[in-house]
Scaffold this motif. Structure first.
Motif, PDB file in Angstrom:
ATOM      1  N   LEU A 115       0.812  -1.219   0.000  1.00  0.00           N
ATOM      2  CA  LEU A 115       0.000   0.000   0.000  1.00  0.00           C
ATOM      3  C   LEU A 115       0.845   1.268   0.000  1.00  0.00           C
ATOM      4  O   LEU A 115       0.345   2.355  -0.315  1.00  0.00           O
ATOM      5  CB  LEU A 115      -0.950  -0.002   1.198  1.00  0.00           C
ATOM      6  CG  LEU A 115      -2.183  -0.912   1.051  1.00  0.00           C
ATOM      7  CD1 LEU A 115      -2.879  -1.094   2.382  1.00  0.00           C
ATOM      8  CD2 LEU A 115      -3.150  -0.350   0.014  1.00  0.00           C
ATOM      9  N   THR A 116       2.111   1.131   0.357  1.00  0.00           N
ATOM     10  CA  THR A 116       3.008   2.290   0.310  1.00  0.00           C
ATOM     11  C   THR A 116       3.926   2.245  -0.911  1.00  0.00           C
ATOM     12  O   THR A 116       4.925   2.958  -0.978  1.00  0.00           O
ATOM     13  CB  THR A 116       3.846   2.384   1.603  1.00  0.00           C
ATOM     14  OG1 THR A 116       4.347   1.091   1.946  1.00  0.00           O
ATOM     15  CG2 THR A 116       3.013   2.910   2.759  1.00  0.00           C
ATOM     16  N   GLY A 117       3.585   1.379  -1.885  1.00  0.00           N
ATOM     17  CA  GLY A 117       4.263   1.413  -3.176  1.00  0.00           C
ATOM     18  C   GLY A 117       5.627   0.783  -3.211  1.00  0.00           C
ATOM     19  O   GLY A 117       6.519   1.256  -3.939  1.00  0.00           O
ATOM     20  N   VAL A 225      -3.510   1.659 -10.616  1.00  0.00           N
ATOM     21  CA  VAL A 225      -2.594   0.973  -9.710  1.00  0.00           C
ATOM     22  C   VAL A 225      -2.275  -0.413 -10.260  1.00  0.00           C
ATOM     23  O   VAL A 225      -3.170  -1.137 -10.708  1.00  0.00           O
ATOM     24  CB  VAL A 225      -3.205   0.816  -8.294  1.00  0.00           C
ATOM     25  CG1 VAL A 225      -2.233   0.067  -7.375  1.00  0.00           C
ATOM     26  CG2 VAL A 225      -3.560   2.171  -7.701  1.00  0.00           C
ATOM     27  N   ALA A 226      -1.003  -0.789 -10.233  1.00  0.00           N
ATOM     28  CA  ALA A 226      -0.584  -2.146 -10.589  1.00  0.00           C
ATOM     29  C   ALA A 226       0.101  -2.788  -9.383  1.00  0.00           C
ATOM     30  O   ALA A 226       1.004  -2.184  -8.797  1.00  0.00           O
ATOM     31  CB  ALA A 226       0.374  -2.127 -11.779  1.00  0.00           C
ATOM     32  N   PRO A 386       0.305   5.005 -12.725  1.00  0.00           N
ATOM     33  CA  PRO A 386       0.828   6.036 -11.816  1.00  0.00           C
ATOM     34  C   PRO A 386       1.376   5.455 -10.517  1.00  0.00           C
ATOM     35  O   PRO A 386       2.303   6.012  -9.936  1.00  0.00           O
ATOM     36  CB  PRO A 386      -0.399   6.922 -11.543  1.00  0.00           C
ATOM     37  CG  PRO A 386      -1.330   6.662 -12.680  1.00  0.00           C
ATOM     38  CD  PRO A 386      -1.106   5.239 -13.073  1.00  0.00           C
ATOM     39  N   GLN A 387       0.788   4.349 -10.045  1.00  0.00           N
ATOM     40  CA  GLN A 387       1.262   3.712  -8.822  1.00  0.00           C
ATOM     41  C   GLN A 387       1.553   2.242  -9.089  1.00  0.00           C
ATOM     42  O   GLN A 387       0.732   1.542  -9.701  1.00  0.00           O
ATOM     43  CB  GLN A 387       0.218   3.818  -7.704  1.00  0.00           C
ATOM     44  CG  GLN A 387       0.107   5.217  -7.115  1.00  0.00           C
ATOM     45  CD  GLN A 387      -0.899   5.262  -5.975  1.00  0.00           C
ATOM     46  OE1 GLN A 387      -2.024   5.699  -6.149  1.00  0.00           O
ATOM     47  NE2 GLN A 387      -0.488   4.802  -4.812  1.00  0.00           N
ATOM     48  N   VAL A 388       2.719   1.782  -8.640  1.00  0.00           N
ATOM     49  CA  VAL A 388       3.132   0.396  -8.858  1.00  0.00           C
ATOM     50  C   VAL A 388       3.667  -0.169  -7.548  1.00  0.00           C
ATOM     51  O   VAL A 388       4.373   0.505  -6.799  1.00  0.00           O
ATOM     52  CB  VAL A 388       4.237   0.300  -9.943  1.00  0.00           C
ATOM     53  CG1 VAL A 388       4.682  -1.142 -10.136  1.00  0.00           C
ATOM     54  CG2 VAL A 388       3.746   0.881 -11.263  1.00  0.00           C
ATOM     55  N   PHE A 405      15.086   1.227 -12.870  1.00  0.00           N
ATOM     56  CA  PHE A 405      14.132   1.225 -13.969  1.00  0.00           C
ATOM     57  C   PHE A 405      12.697   1.544 -13.555  1.00  0.00           C
ATOM     58  O   PHE A 405      11.884   1.944 -14.388  1.00  0.00           O
ATOM     59  CB  PHE A 405      14.160  -0.131 -14.681  1.00  0.00           C
ATOM     60  CG  PHE A 405      15.485  -0.443 -15.311  1.00  0.00           C
ATOM     61  CD1 PHE A 405      15.964   0.322 -16.354  1.00  0.00           C
ATOM     62  CD2 PHE A 405      16.270  -1.489 -14.843  1.00  0.00           C
ATOM     63  CE1 PHE A 405      17.192   0.055 -16.930  1.00  0.00           C
ATOM     64  CE2 PHE A 405      17.499  -1.769 -15.404  1.00  0.00           C
ATOM     65  CZ  PHE A 405      17.965  -0.996 -16.461  1.00  0.00           C
ATOM     66  N   TYR A 406      12.375   1.358 -12.259  1.00  0.00           N
ATOM     67  CA  TYR A 406      10.987   1.562 -11.837  1.00  0.00           C
ATOM     68  C   TYR A 406      10.845   2.494 -10.628  1.00  0.00           C
ATOM     69  O   TYR A 406       9.736   2.758 -10.188  1.00  0.00           O
ATOM     70  CB  TYR A 406      10.338   0.210 -11.479  1.00  0.00           C
ATOM     71  CG  TYR A 406      10.355  -0.776 -12.615  1.00  0.00           C
ATOM     72  CD1 TYR A 406       9.386  -0.732 -13.612  1.00  0.00           C
ATOM     73  CD2 TYR A 406      11.353  -1.745 -12.711  1.00  0.00           C
ATOM     74  CE1 TYR A 406       9.403  -1.632 -14.661  1.00  0.00           C
ATOM     75  CE2 TYR A 406      11.375  -2.660 -13.751  1.00  0.00           C
ATOM     76  CZ  TYR A 406      10.404  -2.588 -14.729  1.00  0.00           C
ATOM     77  OH  TYR A 406      10.420  -3.478 -15.777  1.00  0.00           O
TER      78      TYR A 406
END
Length: 792
Positions: A115-117, A225-226, A386-388, A405-406
């Protein structure tokens, strides 16, 4: 004293996990989550769902502008922490009711990390599937649409169905996509709050949406989100693999004469390969033999130009691609094997020339080939979100790549129960023959105790060779490889049974835990008393992560277990990446075993070199695809305007005002708008396909263009940018011509007669490695050197 203890604990964690996010913030929330447990247990199912719905009304608690009271960083963190506590407490209660599983604290730490990416690293058997579902529900309750991206269709469907009761309890809608899904089913799944899908399937739908001519045909809403399962495999191993949308043209054309000629060539005499076996090239002798066999042509002159590509493809197929290692022949077709997963790579193929060459090598009829309509790499696909966040059992080893890369950091989640697996020292042998004999003896000795054994092999051929050796000494085993991967869940589920011997190719992403005592766990205590599952690696993998994934199959959730890896100085890994073996390393004259530390250092070095090569290929490929992605993004923005507005009509009114006025009167404004949109979109898509084909040609000859000029990357940019800028001008010219010449009626434009026909059959293929690496340039220089010697 307590402060010193906390500092010491944090320092110890930092030193042992150098790439890890500090978990202290999440750990501090666990007592608050526990305090809510009795209260939530007392709620009815309806009240629990209403409590979850209350979170939706709070909106995105991380939006700085959403409330005046979140003007400070501390206030924002407090709000977000409150949300984490509520989501985890509700998720734990929902899972207890729906699945009969109370989430462990470590699973909640994983949920908070997602949840914090972050990419959370959780060991095999620690419950990543539930942690991922709770995180997806948490994002959904903030009003965000979530794609939970899996490595294959089976896991996507299984996890969606398995976790659905948890989502239902929280009032969150869930769906999934798979190859058999219809367009309407896909549209419905993507508009659910949580959608599960294989990375390839989601990527294909992105490509299909880029070719629609009506807003109603779109299946995916804007990505938000992914959450990526098996994140290291998807984000690193497959980052360079393009998902390609190709339109059918006709059957591929393989040069069977060339295939027969090249099939008779011998390495060292007629051709050579580089140490990594990524490139092959003809020697002067080989070029002479091929030219003579083809009727005395000059391969490198004008008379042989049309055969050179076929010769190169046939040589690649003959020298560098091995049946039952790189591909299988099944049901009369060539099927690629995904090396990082040990499975058939469904719906994947090589570029058309190489695919046809392999089919000719195996004397199979050529499959259809097509024009590339569009493509997207996995890395570019993930960049759309936008979020991964992600989860996997082995992330620390690729922390550098995830960050580069991410922009993702790794959070290492401790196991719920301490790991007591016995990881034994690697055993090294002088030759593969000595090694294989020792592996069979190891299996025999352990099998006599009744312990289950899992053997991880490098490829299909090795797994079948070992199984045959075991049968010859009276040891029956079950083989799991790309030939029978449809049975994988049942095979793996029984791998922990008393006395079981399972021989498998790569275990990453198999998605099923090995339970001691078999699927029902009936003999769990008996097997545990014997020492649990024993894992054997028949060689070191090109990545330490793959070693760890195999090793991690034993010792799940505190179970006993052990692991040992065998290696030899003649293994492919060593020969390719550390061939300069020091002289005089002693080995046992009878067994061939080597105990000298120099041999172990040699193998470790080979693995590090292999990892470095893969990282550089990833980095180098991204340097080139970054420009293509930028151009694609710019073009898609323009395409979306054409799709959603009357921009196409305005453009053609400006270019052909008389024709537009005539059509507006004869067929009406609405039909005119539709016709203009279809014409402009068709030509825009066709021009992009032409541009991709041009860039492919540039890419394949970039070293020839650049050897005497700029660096290959600069030369690629110098060529690609002006070509892209010409698309808009050519679009206007072609669209205007079609509008003037096409037959337009009240029903619209006759697409077939106007030549505006879109292909329907599509597939994806795997591009072989990186065409821009230094080996390609070295190979080119060697070819040119060979030619100079030949002609001098």
């Amino acid at each position: 004293m307590a402060l010193l203890s906390r500092v010491g604990t944090r320092l110890k964690r930092l030193l042992s996990r150098p790439a890890s996010v500090d978990l202290a913030r999440y750990e501090a929330l666990l007592p608050r989550i526990g305090e809510l447990e009795p209260e939530l247990e007392g709620l009815s199912d309806t009240e629990l769902a209403e409590r979850a719905a209350a979170l939706r009304r709070l909106g995105d608690l991380r939006d700085d502008s959403s409330s005046a009271r979140r003007d400070t960083k501390k206030a924002r963190e407090t709000d977000f922490d409150d949300m984490l506590v509520e989501v985890c407490a509700l998720g734990r209660e929902a899972a207890r009711r729906a699945l009969g599983e109370r989430a462990f604290d470590v699973q909640l730490l994983g949920t908070m990390g997602l949840l914090t990416g972050h990419v959370v690293q959780m060991a095999t058997g620690e419950g990543k599937t539930l942690a991922g579902a709770l995180a997806a529900a948490g994002y959904a309750l903030q009003g965000k649409r979530v794609h939970l991206i899996s490595v294959n269709d089976y896991l996507a469907r299984r996890d969606a169905q398995w976790m659905r009761p948890v989502y239902d309890a929280l009032g969150v809608s869930v769906g999934w996509v798979e190859p058999s899904s219809t367009a309407d089913e896909r549209r419905d799944a993507y508009h659910r709050e949580v959608c599960y899908g294989a990375v390839s399937e989601i990527g294909f739908d992105v490509l299909r949406d880029r070719l629609v001519t009506s807003v109603d045909e779109l299946t995916q809403p804007e990505p938000q989100v992914a959450i990526v399962d098996e994140a290291d495999s998807v984000l690193v191993d497959e980052a360079r693999v393009p998902l390609v949308m190709a339109g059918s043209v006709d059957a591929g054309v393989a040069d069977e004469e060339v295939a027969r000629i090249v099939g008779r060539l011998r390495e060292g005499l007629h051709y050579e390969t580089d140490p990594d076996r990524r490139n092959a090239w003809l020697t002067a002798v080989g070029a002479s033999v091929v030219e003579k066999a083809l009727g005395g042509i000059d391969l490198y002159g004008e008379s042989g130009a049309d055969r050179l590509a076929a010769v190169n493809a046939a040589l690649h197929a003959h020298a560098l691609l091995t049946r039952d290692v790189d591909y299988l022949v099944r049901d009369g077709k060539v099927q690629l094997v995904n090396a990082s997963r040990g499975r058939v790579a469904e719906l994947q193929r090589w570029p058309d020339g190489l695919q046809a060459a392999v089919e000719a090598k195996e004397q199979l009829p050529p499959s259809e080939h097509g024009e590339i309509l569009d493509s997207i790499t996995v890395q570019a696909l993930i960049a759309r979100y936008p979020q991964v966040a992600g989860m996997t059992g082995t992330a620390v080893a690729v922390a550098e790549q995830l960050r580069e890369f991410y922009k993702l950091e790794v959070a290492v989640i401790p196991p719920n129960t301490p790991n007591i697996r016995d990881d034994r020292p690697h055993r090294v042998f002088a030759t593969p023959r000595h090694k294989l004999k020792a592996i069979v003896e190891e299996i025999r000795e352990v099998h006599e105790t009744g312990r289950p054994i899992l053997v991880g092999t490098q490829d299909v051929a090795e797994s079948e060779e070992l199984a045959e050796k075991l049968r010859k000494v009276g040891l029956e085993c079950v083989v799991l490889n790309a030939r029978n991967d449809a049975e994988e869940a049942s095979v793996i589920a029984q791998a922990g049974a008393h006395g079981a011997i399972t021989v498998s190719t790569q275990m990453a992403g198999r998605g099923t835990d090995i339970r001691l005592g078999g699927a029902d766990g009936a003999d769990a205590e008996r097997v545990a008393e014997l020492g649990g599952l024993h894992v054997i690696g028949t060689a070191r993998y090109p990545s330490s992560r793959l070693d760890d994934q195999l090793r991690g199959r034993a010792g799940r959730q505190g179970d006993p277990g052990s692991s040992v890896f065998f290696a030899s100085l003649g293994d492919e890994l060593v020969l390719a990446h550390a061939p300069d073996i020091p002289d005089g390393i002693p080995s046992d004259p009878d067994t061939g075993e080597i105990t000298d530390a120099a041999a172990h250092r040699q193998i470790n070095h080979a693995q590090r070199v292999a990892e470095g090569v893969d990282l550089e290929i990833h980095r180098n490929t991204w340097r080139y695809t970054r420009l293509i992605e930028h151009q694609r993004s710019e073009l898609l923005k323009y395409r979306d305007e054409i799709l959603r507005t009357d921009k196409a009509t305005a453009l053609l009114r400006e270019l052909e005002p008389d024709r537009c006025a005539e059509l507006a009167e004869s067929v009406g404004e609405r039909t005119l708008d539709r016709v203009c949109r279809e014409i402009v979109l068709f030509h825009l898509d066709q021009l992009w396909a032409d541009h991709l084909a041009f860039l492919t040609e540039v890419r394949e000859t970039i070293h020839l263009r650049a050897l005497a000029k700029e660096t290959p990357l600069d030369e690629f940019h110098r060529t690609a940018i002006p070509a892209f800028r010409k698309i808009r001008e050519e679009l206007e010219k072609r669209s205007a011509k079609t509008l003037v010449e096409a037959d337009v009626t009240a029903e619209g434009i006759d697409l077939a007669r106007a030549g505006v026909r879109r292909p329907t059959s599509t597939w994806t293929y795997l591009v072989q490695d990186n065409p821009f690496d230094s080996d390609a340039e070295q190979a080119l220089k060697k070819v040119r050197s060979t030619l100079r010697k030949k002609r001098s």
